[in-house]
Design a protein around this motif. Structure first.
Motif, PDB file in Angstrom:
ATOM      1  N   VAL B 155      44.681   9.482 -12.989  1.00  0.00           N
ATOM      2  CA  VAL B 155      45.752   9.349 -13.988  1.00  0.00           C
ATOM      3  C   VAL B 155      45.938   7.885 -14.359  1.00  0.00           C
ATOM      4  O   VAL B 155      46.009   7.514 -15.547  1.00  0.00           O
ATOM      5  N   SER B 156      46.004   7.057 -13.340  1.00  0.00           N
ATOM      6  CA  SER B 156      46.229   5.627 -13.584  1.00  0.00           C
ATOM      7  C   SER B 156      45.130   5.038 -14.464  1.00  0.00           C
ATOM      8  O   SER B 156      45.401   4.271 -15.397  1.00  0.00           O
ATOM      9  N   ASN B 157      43.894   5.408 -14.156  1.00  0.00           N
ATOM     10  CA  ASN B 157      42.770   4.873 -14.939  1.00  0.00           C
ATOM     11  C   ASN B 157      42.808   5.353 -16.393  1.00  0.00           C
ATOM     12  O   ASN B 157      42.460   4.602 -17.310  1.00  0.00           O
ATOM     13  N   ALA B 158      43.220   6.605 -16.581  1.00  0.00           N
ATOM     14  CA  ALA B 158      43.280   7.129 -17.949  1.00  0.00           C
ATOM     15  C   ALA B 158      44.293   6.348 -18.786  1.00  0.00           C
ATOM     16  O   ALA B 158      44.095   6.107 -19.979  1.00  0.00           O
ATOM     17  N   ILE B 159      45.374   5.942 -18.148  1.00  0.00           N
ATOM     18  CA  ILE B 159      46.408   5.190 -18.871  1.00  0.00           C
ATOM     19  C   ILE B 159      46.002   3.729 -19.039  1.00  0.00           C
ATOM     20  O   ILE B 159      46.070   3.164 -20.142  1.00  0.00           O
ATOM     21  N   SER B 160      45.563   3.126 -17.951  1.00  0.00           N
ATOM     22  CA  SER B 160      45.264   1.681 -18.015  1.00  0.00           C
ATOM     23  C   SER B 160      44.095   1.386 -18.945  1.00  0.00           C
ATOM     24  O   SER B 160      44.019   0.301 -19.539  1.00  0.00           O
ATOM     25  N   SER B 161      43.190   2.345 -19.080  1.00  0.00           N
ATOM     26  CA  SER B 161      42.041   2.133 -19.969  1.00  0.00           C
ATOM     27  C   SER B 161      42.398   2.385 -21.425  1.00  0.00           C
ATOM     28  O   SER B 161      41.573   2.134 -22.317  1.00  0.00           O
ATOM     29  N   GLY B 162      43.597   2.914 -21.666  1.00  0.00           N
ATOM     30  CA  GLY B 162      44.019   3.185 -23.040  1.00  0.00           C
ATOM     31  C   GLY B 162      43.558   4.528 -23.564  1.00  0.00           C
ATOM     32  O   GLY B 162      43.807   4.868 -24.728  1.00  0.00           O
ATOM     33  N   ARG B 163      42.903   5.317 -22.704  1.00  0.00           N
ATOM     34  CA  ARG B 163      42.459   6.640 -23.169  1.00  0.00           C
ATOM     35  C   ARG B 163      43.641   7.565 -23.388  1.00  0.00           C
ATOM     36  O   ARG B 163      43.592   8.479 -24.200  1.00  0.00           O
ATOM     37  N   LEU B 164      44.712   7.344 -22.633  1.00  0.00           N
ATOM     38  CA  LEU B 164      45.961   8.071 -22.856  1.00  0.00           C
ATOM     39  C   LEU B 164      47.106   7.065 -22.868  1.00  0.00           C
ATOM     40  O   LEU B 164      47.042   6.033 -22.183  1.00  0.00           O
ATOM     41  N   PRO B 165      48.148   7.328 -23.624  1.00  0.00           N
ATOM     42  CA  PRO B 165      49.285   6.400 -23.661  1.00  0.00           C
ATOM     43  C   PRO B 165      50.104   6.474 -22.379  1.00  0.00           C
ATOM     44  O   PRO B 165      50.068   7.491 -21.676  1.00  0.00           O
ATOM     45  N   ALA B 197      54.873   9.219  -9.628  1.00  0.00           N
ATOM     46  CA  ALA B 197      54.561   7.960  -8.957  1.00  0.00           C
ATOM     47  C   ALA B 197      54.814   6.821  -9.933  1.00  0.00           C
ATOM     48  O   ALA B 197      54.855   7.028 -11.154  1.00  0.00           O
ATOM     49  N   THR B 198      54.993   5.654  -9.391  1.00  0.00           N
ATOM     50  CA  THR B 198      55.099   4.469 -10.244  1.00  0.00           C
ATOM     51  C   THR B 198      53.691   3.976 -10.552  1.00  0.00           C
ATOM     52  O   THR B 198      52.980   3.508  -9.669  1.00  0.00           O
ATOM     53  N   LEU B 199      53.312   4.133 -11.789  1.00  0.00           N
ATOM     54  CA  LEU B 199      51.997   3.687 -12.237  1.00  0.00           C
ATOM     55  C   LEU B 199      52.208   2.707 -13.378  1.00  0.00           C
ATOM     56  O   LEU B 199      52.941   3.005 -14.330  1.00  0.00           O
ATOM     57  N   LEU B 200      51.573   1.565 -13.275  1.00  0.00           N
ATOM     58  CA  LEU B 200      51.695   0.543 -14.323  1.00  0.00           C
ATOM     59  C   LEU B 200      53.168   0.272 -14.616  1.00  0.00           C
ATOM     60  O   LEU B 200      53.584   0.169 -15.772  1.00  0.00           O
ATOM     61  N   ASN B 201      53.941   0.189 -13.545  1.00  0.00           N
ATOM     62  CA  ASN B 201      55.367  -0.154 -13.597  1.00  0.00           C
ATOM     63  C   ASN B 201      56.240   0.896 -14.285  1.00  0.00           C
ATOM     64  O   ASN B 201      57.352   0.585 -14.732  1.00  0.00           O
TER      65      ASN B 201
END
Lengths: 176, 317
Positions: B155-165, B197-201
């Motif tokens: 999940v974190s990677n999908a968000i941090s990579s910009g693939r999902l907002p 969870a807290t992901l990317l703050n």
């Protein structure tokens, strides 16, 4: 039923399930685990939770006919600290003569070894008692066999556990 | 030794089910005249200048945490092989079916999902809105043996990579193909789970659901299913379950009963009456242009019960 097959399957089930159980119990506190999660129990866990609870209810109500539906005639209880299994007749007589303790089932898993054979693992927890740091708990493995569309337990394997209060969370994890 | 055996066996077996009811978390119950009470708890409804009432007394309790308001945005992360995997359901057929279920004409504002609108917090109730807002793929970045931490990383990677907002009002589903194991109990203890969870703050809500064709007897009600795709049809019910629970208990501190069961837990694997035959393609919902067999949800009104639609008949099985 071939007792040796049941025995081997049960031991294998315990061997496979123990690491899973350990992970599940510790997951809320493990450093790399999610901060707690709510599980959608499997269909088998739901189905056999109902059967196990019906069993508890039958004991509570001293209902022999209900037990007849749930337990195979050859049912017996195997204990880690007993030299021989207890046959159904002796077990039932003692069970009905003993005061009811409100145990609770938690951390159940269920595996279908065959379409007519399911191994169920779970813990039985006694209610917490004020002033005591531990409470009675048991690890149970039940072997359920399907006889003409009806599931009946053929063997129960039991072993005492010692669980400190600290491992019992006020917020159930969804595994109950 | 025989006496010891008897003692242990009797202690083990002479048990009864604990069915205690917990006390409510707030102290002020106000009658509504509708057959149930409302608890006035701390908090103010925006613009109203008065506390927003939380309905309780229906077999499920409020624990003061937030629910998800407005339209919940759903995101799919298709993990593994969803093109030509080991089972027929490891395919784009499943993607298409579940896209329709979570599309704007699917569960969104359906009478089924509106059961969730009976839950709220001190600000407002859950809305009936829930739509698929984005999806992406993950080509086994964490291998075929996922741990809980691996799901979180996906999940974190999908968000941090910009693939999902990054969306704090979103629910991110990690959907694994049938060749992927989740080693914390998938198929033996659970068919899916949700957490946060807290992901990317940010507080991110996410869920794991595996392809149940991996273990049909554990995680599928029907192997002959309404859409001819037992994996997708099995996932549909589990995903609906997780979506309902996430909206009403996103941070695991809002709605659950005295036994820790959230709303959908209380109706797990209960479907109510079906059209057709259960086990042979029977279904109980029509949404997004398809028939579905989806478990009921617990309605937090009229005393509480499992039903197939808001205000519908309560069923026990």
């Amino acid at each position: 039923m071939n007792r040796w097959l049941v025995f081997i399957v049960t031991i294998a089930s315990i061997a496979f399930s123990c690491p899973t159980l350990s992970i599940a119990q510790n997951s809320p506190h493990a450093p790399e685990a999610a901060p707690g999660r709510i599980l959608t129990r499997t269909r088998l866990v739901v189905q056999f939770s109902e059967l196990e609870n019906a069993w508890l209810d039958a004991i509570k109500k001293k209902n022999s006919s209900a037990l007849d539906r749930l337990l195979d005639d050859s049912f017996q209880v195997w204990s880690s600290d007993a030299p021989a299994p207890t046959p159904r007749e002796d077990w039932e007589k003692s069970a009905f003569a003993t005061p009811v303790v409100p145990f609770r089932i938690q951390s159940m898993s269920a595996r279908d070894v065959r379409s007519d054979l399911v191994i169920v693992n779970f813990q039985l927890l006694a209610p917490a008692q004020a002033g005591k740091k531990t409470r009675p708990a048991f690890y149970v493995v039940d072997v359920w066999s399907k006889n003409a569309d009806r599931w009946q337990c053929t063997d129960r394997y039991i072993s005492p556990l010692v669980l400190p209060h600290a491992t019992i969370t006020a917020r159930p994890t969804g595994k109950d | 030794m025989r006496k010891e055996l008897f003692g242990l066996a009797v202690l083990l077996i002479c048990v009864s089910l604990v069915s205690a009811q917990s006390t409510k978390t707030s102290t002020h119950v106000v009658p509504t005249g509708k057959g149930w009470g409302v608890e006035a708890v701390q908090g103010m409804a925006p613009g109203l200048g008065k506390p927003y009432a939380v309905t309780t007394g229906n077999g499920i309790n409020y624990h003061n945490g937030p629910v998800m308001h407005g339209t919940v945005n759903v995101y799919f992360i298709w993990y593994g092989n969803w093109t030509n995997g080991a089972h027929a359901s490891d395919s784009q057929s499943t993607v298409t079916l579940l896209n329709s279920l979570f599309g704007s004409s699917g569960m969104n504002n359906s009478n089924y999902y509106k059961i969730n609108t009976t839950y709220g917090d001190t600000t407002a109730n859950v809305s009936g809105g829930m739509v698929l807002a984005g999806s992406t793929t993950d080509n086994y970045s964490q291998g075929t043996r996922l741990r809980d931490a691996g799901v979180k990383t996906v999940v974190s990677n999908a968000i941090s990579s910009g693939r999902l907002p990054k969306d704090t009002n979103g629910l991110y589903f990690v959907l694994t193909s049938s060749d992927v194991r989740e080693t914390s109990g998938f198929c033996s203890q659970y068919c899916g789970w949700h957490t946060h969870a807290t992901l990317l703050n940010s507080d991110i809500k996410y869920s794991f659901v595996g392809n149940p064709d991996r273990c049909p007897s554990s995680c599928e009600e029907e192997t002959v299913s309404p859409n001819g795709n037992s994996g997708a049809d099995g996932m549909a019910s589990i995903m609906a379950h997780e979506a309902e629970e996430t909206a009403t208990d996103p941070d695991l501190n809002a709605w659950y009963d005295s036994g820790g069961a959230e709303n959908a837990d209380k109706c797990a694997w209960k479907f109510g009456p079906v059209t057709g035959t259960l086990g042979n393609g029977g279904y109980n919902q029509v949404m997004g242009g398809h028939n579905w067999l989806i478990q009921m949800n617990w309605e937090n009104s009229r005393g509480g019960g499992c039903d197939q639609k808001l205000g519908g008949t309560f069923y026990t099985q």
